[in-house]
Motif scaffolding. Structure first.
Motif, PDB file in Angstrom:
ATOM      1  N   TYR A 109       0.669  -1.193  -0.048  1.00 35.61           N
ATOM      2  CA  TYR A 109      -0.039   0.020  -0.008  1.00 35.61           C
ATOM      3  C   TYR A 109       0.867   1.322   0.026  1.00 35.61           C
ATOM      4  CZ  TYR A 109      -4.346  -2.755   1.599  1.00 35.61           C
ATOM      5  OH  TYR A 109      -5.335  -3.666   1.462  1.00 35.61           O
ATOM      6  N   ALA A 110       0.740   2.143  -0.836  1.00 33.04           N
ATOM      7  CA  ALA A 110       1.151   3.591  -0.969  1.00 33.04           C
ATOM      8  C   ALA A 110       0.114   4.428  -1.630  1.00 33.04           C
ATOM      9  CB  ALA A 110       2.517   3.394  -1.684  1.00 33.04           C
ATOM     10  N   ILE A 134       9.257   4.798  -4.602  1.00 31.36           N
ATOM     11  CA  ILE A 134       8.365   5.073  -3.446  1.00 31.36           C
ATOM     12  C   ILE A 134       8.603   4.418  -2.209  1.00 31.36           C
ATOM     13  CG2 ILE A 134       6.887   6.373  -4.964  1.00 31.36           C
ATOM     14  CD1 ILE A 134       5.109   4.203  -4.707  1.00 31.36           C
ATOM     15  N   ARG A 135       7.995   4.802  -1.119  1.00 33.22           N
ATOM     16  CA  ARG A 135       7.907   4.148  -0.031  1.00 33.22           C
ATOM     17  C   ARG A 135       6.578   3.570   0.065  1.00 33.22           C
ATOM     18  NH1 ARG A 135      11.705   3.810   4.055  1.00 33.22           N
ATOM     19  NH2 ARG A 135      12.754   5.529   2.877  1.00 33.22           N
ATOM     20  N   ALA A 136       6.268   2.250   0.703  1.00 31.27           N
ATOM     21  CA  ALA A 136       5.243   1.671   1.060  1.00 31.27           C
ATOM     22  C   ALA A 136       4.895   2.056   2.355  1.00 31.27           C
ATOM     23  CB  ALA A 136       5.203   0.341   0.730  1.00 31.27           C
ATOM     24  N   LEU A 137       3.502   1.743   2.986  1.00 30.00           N
ATOM     25  CA  LEU A 137       3.283   1.951   4.257  1.00 30.00           C
ATOM     26  C   LEU A 137       4.076   1.264   5.315  1.00 30.00           C
ATOM     27  CD1 LEU A 137      -0.512   2.044   4.257  1.00 30.00           C
ATOM     28  CD2 LEU A 137       0.752   4.022   4.395  1.00 30.00           C
ATOM     29  N   CYS A 138       4.534   0.228   4.852  1.00 32.95           N
ATOM     30  CA  CYS A 138       5.463  -0.873   5.912  1.00 32.95           C
ATOM     31  C   CYS A 138       6.837  -0.380   5.722  1.00 32.95           C
ATOM     32  CB  CYS A 138       5.296  -2.202   5.280  1.00 32.95           C
ATOM     33  SG  CYS A 138       6.040  -2.735   3.721  1.00 32.95           S
ATOM     34  N   GLY A 139       7.150   0.489   4.969  1.00 31.85           N
ATOM     35  CA  GLY A 139       8.627   1.111   4.989  1.00 31.85           C
ATOM     36  C   GLY A 139       9.444   0.489   3.670  1.00 31.85           C
ATOM     37  N   VAL A 161      -1.582  -9.169  -0.262  1.00 31.78           N
ATOM     38  CA  VAL A 161      -1.491  -7.749   0.248  1.00 31.78           C
ATOM     39  C   VAL A 161      -0.493  -7.842   1.360  1.00 31.78           C
ATOM     40  CG1 VAL A 161      -2.284  -5.883   1.459  1.00 31.78           C
ATOM     41  CG2 VAL A 161      -3.687  -6.715  -0.344  1.00 31.78           C
ATOM     42  N   CYS A 162       0.655  -6.995   1.505  1.00 27.83           N
ATOM     43  CA  CYS A 162       1.657  -7.107   2.415  1.00 27.83           C
ATOM     44  C   CYS A 162       0.676  -6.905   3.735  1.00 27.83           C
ATOM     45  CB  CYS A 162       2.634  -6.086   2.302  1.00 27.83           C
ATOM     46  SG  CYS A 162       3.599  -5.669   3.699  1.00 27.83           S
ATOM     47  N   GLU A 217      -2.234  -3.957   8.039  1.00 26.07           N
ATOM     48  CA  GLU A 217      -2.359  -3.726   9.394  1.00 26.07           C
ATOM     49  C   GLU A 217      -2.206  -1.987   9.501  1.00 26.07           C
ATOM     50  OE1 GLU A 217      -0.067  -4.514  13.736  1.00 26.07           O
ATOM     51  OE2 GLU A 217       0.132  -5.925  12.383  1.00 26.07           O
ATOM     52  N   ILE A 218      -1.317  -1.372   9.000  1.00 30.47           N
ATOM     53  CA  ILE A 218      -1.105  -0.059   9.071  1.00 30.47           C
ATOM     54  C   ILE A 218      -2.348   0.776   8.722  1.00 30.47           C
ATOM     55  CG2 ILE A 218       0.252   1.956   8.492  1.00 30.47           C
ATOM     56  CD1 ILE A 218       2.729  -0.031   8.559  1.00 30.47           C
ATOM     57  N   TYR A 219      -2.610   0.377   7.311  1.00 31.36           N
ATOM     58  CA  TYR A 219      -3.830   0.865   6.558  1.00 31.36           C
ATOM     59  C   TYR A 219      -5.097   0.944   7.650  1.00 31.36           C
ATOM     60  CZ  TYR A 219      -7.115   2.044   2.962  1.00 31.36           C
ATOM     61  OH  TYR A 219      -8.383   2.424   2.198  1.00 31.36           O
ATOM     62  N   GLU A 220      -5.486  -0.311   7.972  1.00 35.10           N
ATOM     63  CA  GLU A 220      -6.742  -0.432   8.708  1.00 35.10           C
ATOM     64  C   GLU A 220      -6.612   0.188  10.113  1.00 35.10           C
ATOM     65  OE1 GLU A 220      -6.931  -4.680   9.082  1.00 35.10           O
ATOM     66  OE2 GLU A 220      -7.781  -4.992   7.191  1.00 35.10           O
TER      67      GLU A 220
END
Length: 89
Positions: A37-38, A53-58, A72-73, A78-81
């Motif tokens: 996710y980004a 680019i950087r994803a939500l997980c880094g 999905v990662c 987890e971060i997105y939710e």
């Protein structure tokens, strides 16, 4: 015609082929098996420009494959939710 005399020859050592590609991975490799996710606009821009680019997980990567082909990662999910929904209620 006289043959030219060669001077002293030096020996050349041939080394086995080595992987000279730098390892840019920052983890155990699981990031490569997932869709991340980004920000959608940044994903599109990265696909056009090739700028990572950087994803939500880094994870830092350049999107280039169909994300629907991969799960999905779990970190991104987890971060997105956990993000606020964006509703003004």
């Amino acid at each position: 015609m006289a043959a030219a005399k060669l001077g002293a020859m030096s020996s050349t050592k041939i080394l086995p082929e080595a992987d000279v590609t730098p390892d840019l991975s920052t983890g155990d490799g699981d990031h490569e098996r997932f869709s991340h996710y980004a920000d959608a606009n940044k994903i599109t821009e990265s696909m056009v420009t090739g700028i990572p680019i950087r994803a939500l997980c880094g994870k830092v990567w350049t999107p280039s494959r169909d994300p629907k082909k991969y799960p999905v990662c779990p970190e991104c999910k987890e971060i997105y939710e956990g993000l606020p929904s964006g509703d003004d209620d």
